[in-house]
Design a protein around this motif. Sequence first.
Motif, short mmCIF file in Angstrom:
data_model
loop_
_atom_site.label_atom_id
_atom_site.label_comp_id
_atom_site.label_asym_id
_atom_site.label_seq_id
_atom_site.Cartn_x
_atom_site.Cartn_y
_atom_site.Cartn_z
N ASP A 38 49.39 124.33 53.66
CA ASP A 38 48.62 123.13 53.33
C ASP A 38 48.58 122.83 51.84
O ASP A 38 47.87 121.93 51.43
CB ASP A 38 47.21 123.23 53.88
CG ASP A 38 46.44 124.40 53.30
OD1 ASP A 38 47.05 125.26 52.65
OD2 ASP A 38 45.22 124.45 53.50
N ASP A 39 49.33 123.57 51.01
CA ASP A 39 49.35 123.29 49.58
C ASP A 39 50.27 122.12 49.28
O ASP A 39 51.33 121.99 49.85
CB ASP A 39 49.82 124.51 48.79
CG ASP A 39 48.76 125.59 48.73
OD1 ASP A 39 47.60 125.27 49.05
OD2 ASP A 39 49.09 126.72 48.39
N SER A 76 46.44 110.95 48.81
CA SER A 76 45.23 111.30 48.05
C SER A 76 44.23 112.10 48.90
O SER A 76 43.45 112.86 48.36
CB SER A 76 44.57 110.04 47.50
OG SER A 76 44.04 109.26 48.56
N LYS A 77 44.27 111.93 50.21
CA LYS A 77 43.32 112.62 51.09
C LYS A 77 43.93 113.82 51.81
O LYS A 77 43.31 114.39 52.69
CB LYS A 77 42.77 111.66 52.13
CG LYS A 77 41.92 110.57 51.54
CD LYS A 77 41.30 109.74 52.61
CE LYS A 77 40.39 108.70 51.97
NZ LYS A 77 39.50 108.10 52.93
N ARG A 79 44.50 116.93 50.98
CA ARG A 79 43.81 118.22 50.84
C ARG A 79 42.38 118.19 51.35
O ARG A 79 41.89 119.16 51.90
CB ARG A 79 43.80 118.65 49.38
CG ARG A 79 45.14 119.06 48.89
CD ARG A 79 45.03 119.51 47.46
NE ARG A 79 46.35 119.72 46.90
CZ ARG A 79 46.75 120.87 46.42
NH1 ARG A 79 45.96 121.90 46.42
NH2 ARG A 79 47.95 120.98 45.92
N THR A 80 41.69 117.07 51.16
CA THR A 80 40.27 117.03 51.51
C THR A 80 40.04 116.67 52.97
O THR A 80 39.15 117.22 53.61
CB THR A 80 39.52 116.03 50.61
OG1 THR A 80 40.13 114.74 50.75
CG2 THR A 80 39.57 116.48 49.16
N GLU A 81 40.82 115.71 53.48
CA GLU A 81 40.66 115.27 54.86
C GLU A 81 42.02 115.23 55.55
O GLU A 81 42.62 114.17 55.70
CB GLU A 81 40.03 113.88 54.90
CG GLU A 81 38.67 113.79 54.24
CD GLU A 81 38.17 112.35 54.18
OE1 GLU A 81 38.36 111.63 55.19
OE2 GLU A 81 37.62 111.96 53.16
#
Length: 118
Positions: A38-39, A76-77, A79-81
């Motif tokens: 997921d990096d 942009s999302k 990593r967070t979502e």
Amino acid sequence: MSQEDPSGYPYQPYGAPYGEQPPPQYGYGYGYPPPRRDDGPSANAIVSLVLNLLALLSCCNFLGLPGAILAGLALSKARTEPRAARTMVIWSWIMFGLGFVLSAGIVLFLGLSGHLDD
């Protein structure tokens, strides 16, 4: 011509005798561990962004703009979502495909109706 011990067993030139060596340990030891999955940005979102922008600029694909916006938001999302980012990438690909099909349909319609004869 065989290299055998007088007792009948095969010759072992070096190392510990058979059965006394520990088994090799795979996965430990040399080098760095592999990177986490997921990096970094998702390759699917990057490809979708680039293709939507190319379709917008070269083919006048009017659905390339919302597709590119969705792919940029997915980057942009990522990593967070991750679930929302995956959904945005899917919709970005849908926009790209739908715009491509509509553009091809318009060109086909205009060609068959005779509007491109000249």
